[in-house]
Design a protein around this motif. Structure first.
Motif, PDB file in Angstrom:
ATOM      1  N   GLU A   2      66.606  21.359  65.701  1.00  0.00           N
ATOM      2  CA  GLU A   2      65.671  20.910  66.616  1.00  0.00           C
ATOM      3  C   GLU A   2      65.223  21.228  64.972  1.00  0.00           C
ATOM      4  O   GLU A   2      64.059  19.249  64.723  1.00  0.00           O
ATOM      5  N   ALA A   3      64.785  22.040  64.364  1.00  0.00           N
ATOM      6  CA  ALA A   3      63.564  22.012  62.966  1.00  0.00           C
ATOM      7  C   ALA A   3      63.954  21.575  61.691  1.00  0.00           C
ATOM      8  O   ALA A   3      63.516  20.718  61.523  1.00  0.00           O
ATOM      9  N   LEU A   5      66.248  18.039  62.215  1.00  0.00           N
ATOM     10  CA  LEU A   5      65.763  16.929  62.568  1.00  0.00           C
ATOM     11  C   LEU A   5      63.889  16.305  62.787  1.00  0.00           C
ATOM     12  O   LEU A   5      63.674  15.365  62.593  1.00  0.00           O
ATOM     13  N   LYS A   6      63.336  17.318  62.826  1.00  0.00           N
ATOM     14  CA  LYS A   6      61.896  17.474  62.604  1.00  0.00           C
ATOM     15  C   LYS A   6      61.733  16.791  61.328  1.00  0.00           C
ATOM     16  O   LYS A   6      60.467  15.603  61.349  1.00  0.00           O
ATOM     17  N   GLU A  20      75.770  20.255  61.690  1.00  0.00           N
ATOM     18  CA  GLU A  20      75.961  20.848  63.302  1.00  0.00           C
ATOM     19  C   GLU A  20      77.212  21.787  63.017  1.00  0.00           C
ATOM     20  O   GLU A  20      77.223  22.278  63.256  1.00  0.00           O
ATOM     21  N   TYR A  45      69.321  27.400  61.100  1.00  0.00           N
ATOM     22  CA  TYR A  45      68.665  26.074  61.142  1.00  0.00           C
ATOM     23  C   TYR A  45      67.341  26.486  60.341  1.00  0.00           C
ATOM     24  O   TYR A  45      66.882  26.227  59.092  1.00  0.00           O
TER      25      TYR A  45
END
Length: 208
Positions: A2-3, A5-6, A20, A45
């Protein structure tokens, strides 16, 4: 993820797939050989891969550039950078053979064609690079003499060729120990990634 892709929303499908794969690969290898702190592996991540990519906020590597990851350990920052820059060549070196074995296994597993891992010491290298990158390897007064001769003379980037190292804490004494004649700049990572974890963490640039 998440971090990641943010802060990097424009990743290709292949890059996302490669990133991934890193989670389960590092988990598997870390159970055999401790390449990332076991108490922190669950934060791979946000604390490790994103940390490596802070370097990309300081300089954008150009196609055809050659980057050396000195003392790569478990492949950081070299592997995440190589995923992000498929048209840049990365050489990841370390003096510990078992760590280099892990790094090469991960490179092969994710199909990273622009990176190679070598069990070699910096003083044995004959190649020249646009930048040397590293993370938690040594103090600046050691890193700079190790890396200066490894830098190419011709400049291809907005930032002159040099050392980019990830460091934390109060670095005044380290910079002072370098002596005069070195251009050093600190880039606070919290300027790029708004996370408490990155308070007092920096990308340190030393011009070659």
């Amino acid at each position: 993820m998440e971090a990641l892709l943010k802060y990097f929303p424009k990743l290709t499908e292949q890059q996302i797939a490669q990133f991934e794969q890193l989670g389960p690969l590092y988990q598997e290898w870390n159970d055999k050989i401790n390449v990332i702190s076991r108490k922190d592996i669950d934060q791979l991540y946000p604390h490790h891969i994103l940390h490596a990519l802070a370097i990309t906020q300081v300089v954008k590597f150009r196609t055809g550039a050659k980057i050396l990851d000195l003392g790569t350990g478990g492949g950081l920052p070299g592997i995440p950078l190589a995923i992000l820059y498929p048209n840049v060549q990365f050489t990841l070196i370390d003096g510990t053979r078992k760590k280099i074995k892990v790094v090469q296994e991960i490179i092969d597993a994710i199909g990273l064609e622009n990176a190679e891992a070598k069990h070699i010491r910096a003083e044995e290298l004959k190649d020249r690079f646009d930048f040397v990158v590293c993370r938690a390897v040594a103090s600046l007064d050691k890193l700079v003499p190790w890396t200066q001769r490894l830098l190419k003379r011709e400049e291809r980037h907005a930032l002159p060729n040099g050392l980019l190292t990830l460091k934390g804490g109060d670095l005044k004494s380290e910079i002072k120990a370098l002596g005069k004649g070195h251009y050093v700049e600190l880039f606070p990572i919290t300027d790029y990634f708004k996370m408490d974890y990155y308070i007092e963490k920096y990308v340190v640039y030393v011009q070659g």
